[in-house]
Write an enzyme that holds these catalytic residues in place. Structure first.
Site, mmCIF file in Angstrom:
data_model
loop_
_atom_site.group_PDB
_atom_site.id
_atom_site.type_symbol
_atom_site.label_atom_id
_atom_site.label_comp_id
_atom_site.label_asym_id
_atom_site.label_seq_id
_atom_site.Cartn_x
_atom_site.Cartn_y
_atom_site.Cartn_z
ATOM 1 N N ASP A 98 40.985 49.355 32.307
ATOM 2 C CA ASP A 98 42.429 49.115 32.250
ATOM 3 C C ASP A 98 42.878 48.391 33.515
ATOM 4 O OD1 ASP A 98 41.877 51.166 33.965
ATOM 5 O OD2 ASP A 98 43.294 52.591 33.106
ATOM 6 N N GLU A 99 42.340 47.208 33.704
ATOM 7 C CA GLU A 99 42.699 46.420 34.880
ATOM 8 C C GLU A 99 42.679 44.936 34.499
ATOM 9 O OE1 GLU A 99 41.000 47.898 38.434
ATOM 10 O OE2 GLU A 99 42.099 46.519 39.701
ATOM 11 N N GLU B 286 30.213 45.628 40.330
ATOM 12 C CA GLU B 286 31.318 45.725 41.292
ATOM 13 C C GLU B 286 30.855 46.303 42.628
ATOM 14 O OE1 GLU B 286 34.485 48.257 39.926
ATOM 15 O OE2 GLU B 286 35.885 47.419 41.391
HETATM 16 C C1 BGC Z 1 39.526 45.310 41.824
HETATM 17 C C2 BGC Z 1 38.906 44.387 42.830
HETATM 18 C C3 BGC Z 1 40.023 43.969 43.720
HETATM 19 C C4 BGC Z 1 40.449 45.197 44.440
HETATM 20 C C5 BGC Z 1 41.445 45.007 45.506
HETATM 21 C C6 BGC Z 1 40.011 46.529 42.526
HETATM 22 O O1 BGC Z 1 40.556 47.461 41.708
HETATM 23 O O2 BGC Z 1 38.674 45.594 40.796
HETATM 24 O O3 BGC Z 1 38.051 43.492 42.362
HETATM 25 O O4 BGC Z 1 39.789 42.897 44.515
HETATM 26 O O5 BGC Z 1 40.875 46.207 43.560
HETATM 27 O O6 BGC Z 1 40.981 45.540 46.550
#
Ligand code: BGC
Length: 761
Positions: free
Chosen positions: A361-362, A633
C-alpha cells in the site's frame, strides 16, 4: 444530437456520483450513441479522466492501454490522450463506450489504503471530432446526454484488486442498437480547474506475457500456487472452462513463499491484492483485470472447479511502454542475473510514475529512489519523455517555500510534516532533469523547469546556515548500521550539505547553458559556500569525514568536497573501512550508488569488483543466491538465518540498490557519454573481477554504440562501433600497453591491445 463545429463547445466532466466509502467502488459504464451521415475523412478523440478508463468505439478498444490516462497531480494537471479513431467509425449509428474506475484519483492510496485522496467520484471527459469533408466537423463531447450504468466490474482498486461478475456483463453495450433506456443520465460534475496536458510519455501497456513455470497444490490443499519464475508488476489473464455459473474464483498475489509453501503476504500491508472472477457458466471464459496491478511472482488460485493447466493463468507484464536502448552481457552469469534483476525492477516500477515498489500500500513516486536510479534507467530504456512527464509531477508538488516534495505526485505533504525538501530526495528536482539532459542532449527539460529549479535552490539557500543544511528526514536510508534509518552513522546534515553543493554545481552549469550569467555566478557562490560549510563542519584536518563510515566518504569524494591535499587520506580511509568489513558494503540508498563509481574514480576498481562479486550478506549477489529475480528493498529483505526482514517495509521489488547498473554498464561495459546526448563518446571499459568478456550496446540519440571486450591469453581484444557524427575517445586501464588509438572514428573497429602489467587492473 450530434453537434457541428462550434468553437465554444466544451466537453463536460461526467460519470456516476458516488458517496465516499471505505470499500472499493464498482467501475461504471458510460455510453454515447450518435450518427455519421457522410464519409469519414478523419476522426480523432481527445480524452482524459480523473480516475482510470478504457475507451471503446463500436465494441472495439481504441487502444491497448492499461490504467490510462495515468497518474498526475490531479490537483493541477490531468493527462490528455489523443488518438486517431477514424478506423473505428462507420456510416450510420456509432457508439462510444467507456469503462471508468477510481484508479489513483478516488481509490486506495497511501499507507492504510486511505480512499478518495483527490475526490470521491471518478470522472471522464472527451471530445470526438469527426471530419466528413467540406469543413464539416461533427463534434461529440461528453455531456449530460451520455448514458451511464454500473459495469460487471463490481469493484476495482489499484491496491486491492478487481472483482468481475461475469453474470452482470451486458453484451453489446458499447455497440449501436443496444437499448440503454434503463440506464441513467450521466451526472455532470463541475468544471475541472487544472491543466489538461497532452500526454508526453507512452501509455502503460502489456509488454510481455509470462507463462507459468509451475502449478502446485497449495500447502493447505485448498488451492493452487502458480509460479511465474519472475517477480514483476502486472495482472493475470484467467482462462477457465466448464465452471458452474456463479462459481467464484479468487486470485491472490505474492512475491515470495513462506517456508511451508504458502504465500508471503505480510509485506503487502493493507493492500488486499486480490482479484475475483465470478463465472457466467459459459463453456470457456476469459478475463483480464483492467484497473489494478500487483507486484508478484506467485499467484494462488482458489475456487477453480477442476485442475488448472498452463493456459489457466498468463502473467501480463505492465509498465509504461518505453523503448529498450541498452543491452549488457558478460561472462559472469551472476552479473547478468543482477542486470536482469535491475531491468525487471525498473519495468515493475515505471508505471507512469517512477515508484518505490509495485506491491504494498505505497507505490509512490519517491523522489530519492528515482534520483539515484535515473542514470541507470536512461541506459536501459529511452526515458526522456517519462521523466519529462514526471518533472511536471514534481513541480506541481513544489511547496510555496520552493522545496520539492518527497513523493511526486505529492500525496504526502498534507499529511506528513516536513515531507519535502529532504536531502537526496528533494534534490531529484535538479538531478533528474540534469541526467536526462546529459543522456538525450535536449535542453527542453531544463528550460521548461528552470524557474522551479531556481526556486528549489533558493529554498536550500534560505534554510541553510552559512551553507550548512539542517538535519533532514531520511539520511542514508536503510544503511546497514542504521538502528533506525534516520540514525545511520552518517549525519543527515552532512548528506544535505553535500547535495546542496552538488545541486548548486549542476545549476551553475545549467544557468550557463541557458545563458543566465547572473544566476551562473549566484549558483557558483552557493556551491562555494556549501563546499566550505562541508569542509568546515565535516572534514577534519587529517582527512577524516564525520560519521567515519562508507557513505560519509562516498558523498564527500563523489561530489568533490574533500580539499585536494586530503583526498588521498580520505580515499585510504574509505578503503580501510571497506576492508574492515571484510570487503563488504554498509551503505544505504544514498551511499550505494556511489560505491563503485568512487572506487573507480580513485583507482580502486579492483575493490569495486570485489564488492560487486560478493555473494554473502550484505551484497548485491546475496539476494541472487536466495533466488531473487528483482532488486530487494533491503540488504536483509530475506536472510537464511533470520528469514524475512522487518515486515513493516519489506519490498522484494525496489530498484534503488539497482543503481549499480550504471557503473556496470559504463565501467564494466565501457560506453560513456563524454558530452550531452553522446555528442562526444568515451569508450573506457575497465576489465576486472575475473570477468573474461563483456559486451554492451546503446541506442544513443546519435545512433548505436557498441563495445565488446574479451581477455585473450596475452592481450585484450576489442570490438567497438561508433555512430557517425560523434567524436569518440578510447581510454583503457593502465595495465594495457598504450599502443591503442586514443581517437576512434565512426564505424567498426576491432583490435588487440597487449598487457603491460599483470591482471587484475
Ligand atoms: C519507500 C522508499 C522511500 C522511503 C523514504 C519508503 O517507504 O519505500 O523507497 O524512499 O520510504 O525514505
Amino acid at each position: 444530437m450530434t453537434k457541428t463545429l462550434s468553437s465554444d463547445l466544451i466537453p463536460q466532466w461526467i460519470g456516476i456520483r458516488r458517496p465516499a466509502s471505505s470499500d472499493p467502488s464498482p467501475a461504471s459504464c458510460l455510453r454515447k450513441e450518435f450518427r455519421i451521415d457522410g464519409e469519414v475523412r478523419s476522426a480523432s478523440m481527445e480524452w482524459t479522466a480523473l480516475g482510470v478508463a478504457t475507451v471503446e468505439i463500436n465494441g472495439c478498444r481504441i487502444d491497448d492501454g492499461f490504467l490510462s490516462p495515468g497518474w498526475s497531480d490531479y490537483r493541477s494537471r490531468v493527462q490528455l490522450i489523443r488518438c486517431d479513431v477514424s478506423a473505428f467509425l462507420r456510416l450510420g449509428a456509432n457508439v462510444i463506450g467507456v469503462t471508468l474506475a477510481d484508479g489513483w484519483y478516488a481509490g486506495a492510496l497511501l499507507w492504510q489504503s486511505e480512499r478518495c485522496h483527490y475526490g470521491e467520484s471518478p470522472q471522464f471527459c472527451a471530445m470526438l471530432r469527426i471530419n466528413i469533408g467540406e469543413e464539416q466537423d461533427i463534434l461529440i463531447p461528453t455531456d449530460e446526454n451520455w448514458r451511464v450504468h454500473e459495469s460487471a466490474i463490481t469493484s476495482a482498486d489499484i491496491y486491492h484488486g478487481e472483482t468481475y461478475d461475469a453474470r452482470l456483463a451486458v453484451p453489446g453495450w458499447s455497440s449501436p442498437g443496444f437499448n440503454d433506456s434503463s440506464w441513467s443520465q450521466a451526472e455532470v460534475f463541475s468544471a475541472y480547474r487544472g491543466i489538461k496536458q497532452p500526454k508526453r510519455c507512452g501509455i502503460i501497456r502489456c509488454t510481455e506475457q509470462l507463462r507459468p513455470v509451475s502449478f502446485s497444490v497449495s500447502s493447505d490443499g485448498a488451492g493452487w500456487i502458480c509460479d511465474f519464475g519472475q517477480n514483476f508488476a502486472g495482472v493475470c489473464r484467467l482462462v477457465v472452462r466448464n465452471q458452474p455459473r456463479g462459481n467464484k474464483i479468487t486470485l491472490r498475489f505474492a512475491e515470495m513463499l513462506q517456508d511451508d509453501g504458502s504465500l508471503y503476504l505480510e509485506n503487502l500491508r493493507t493492500a488486499r491484492a486480490t482479484d475475483v472472477y465470478i463465472c457466467n457458466g459459459d463453456r470457456c471464459e476469459e478475463w483480464t483485470p483492467q484497473f489494478t496491478f500487483h507486484g508478484f511472482r506467485y499467484a494462488r488460485i482458489d475456487g477453480l472447479v477442476g485442475s488448472p493447466d498452463m493456459t489457466t493463468l498468463t502473467g501480463l507484464v505492465l509498465h509504461t511502454d518505453l523503448e529498450p536502448t541498452g543491452e549488457f552481457e558478460c561472462s559472469n552469469a551472476d552479473i547478468n542475473q543482477l542486470m536482469s534483476n535491475i531491468r525487471w525492477g525498473m519495468r515493475s516500477n515505471f508505471l507512469d510514475v517512477p515508484t518505490d515498489c509495485p506491491q504494498r500500500d505505497e507505490r509512490l513516486g519517491w523522489t530519492g529512489d528515482a534520483q539515484v536510479f535515473v542514470g541507470t534507467a536512461a541506459l536501459l530504456y529511452d526515458v526522456r519523455t517519462f521523466f519529462e512527464k514526471w518533472m511536471f509531477d514534481l513541480v506541481d508538488g513544489q511547496q510555496e517555500n520552493g522545496a520539492f516534495p518527497d513523493v511526486a505526485p505529492d500525496v504526502l505533504t498534507a499529511k506528513v510534516p516536513d515531507s519535502f525538501g529532504n536531502a537526496a530526495w528533494g534534490d531529484a528536482g535538479i538531478i533528474c532533469p540534469w541526467v536526462v539532459y546529459w543522456h538525450y542532449g535536449k535542453l527542453d527539460i531544463l528550460r521548461e523547469h528552470y524557474d522551479a529549479m531556481c526556486r528549489y535552490m533558493d529554498f536550500q539557500n534560505e534554510t541553510s546556515r552559512d551553507g550548512l543544511r539542517p538535519e533532514t528526514r531520511y539520511g542514508d536510508w536503510l544503511a546497514i548500521d542504521a538502528v533506525i534509518p534516520q540514525h545511520a552513522p552518517v549525519p543527515s546534515d552532512l548528506i544535505g550539505t553535500a547535495y546542496f553543493a552538488r545541486t548548486a554545481e549542476i545549476m551553475e552549469q545549467i544557468a550557463s547553458l541557458l545563458n543566465h550569467p547572473e544566476d551562473t555566478s549566484r549558483f557558483q557562490r552557493m556551491k562555494q559556500k556549501a563546499r566550505e560549510a562541508f569542509r568546515r563542519e565535516f572534514v577534519t584536518e587529517s582527512g577524516r569525514v564525520v560519521g567515519d563510515c562508507q557513505t560519509a566518504y562516498l558523498v564527500a569524494l563523489a561530489f568533490d568536497l574533500v580539499p585536494e591535499k586530503l583526498v588521498e587520506p580520505a580515499v585510504e580511509r574509505l578503503v580501510t573501512l571497506i576492508h574492515q568489513r571484510n570487503d563488504h558494503l554498509s551503505t544505504g540508498f544514498v551511499g550505494t550508488p556511489l560505491l563503485c563509481p568512487v572506487l573507480t574514480k580513485f583507482g580502486h576498481s579492483d575493490l569495486a569488483y570485489k564488492l560487486l562479486l560478493q555473494d554473502d550478506y550484505p551484497s548485491w549477489l546475496y539476494p541472487i543466491r536466495n533466488g531473487a529475480t528483482t532488486i530487494w528493498e533491503r540488504w536483509n529483505s530475506y536472510t537464511k538465518t533470520d528469514g524475512f526482514g522487518p515486515v513493516g517495509m519489506n519490498s522484494f521489488n525496489h530498484y534503488a540498490y539497482g543503481a549499480v547498473g550504471e557503473w556496470i554498464f559504463s565501467t564494466v561495459g565501457g560506453i560513456q557519454a563524454a558530452a550531452p546526448g553522446y555528442s562526444e563518446i568515451r569508450i573506457a571499459p575497465v576489465p576486472g573481477g575475473g570477468i573474461t568478456s563483456a559486451s554492451s550496446s546503446l541506442r544513443s540519440p546519435r545512433g548505436i554504440i557498441r563495445c565488446s571486450w574479451t581477455i585473450g591469453s596475452d592481450n585484450l581484444e576489442l570490438d567497438i562501433e561508433i555512430p557517425p557524427g560523434s567524436p569518440a575517445t578510447l581510454q583503457l586501464p593502465p595495465n594495457c600497453a598504450p599502443s591503442y588509438p586514443a581517437q576512434l572514428s565512426p564505424g567498426h573497429h576491432t583490435f588487440k591491445v597487449g598487457w603491460c602489467a599483470k591482471l587484475p587492473i
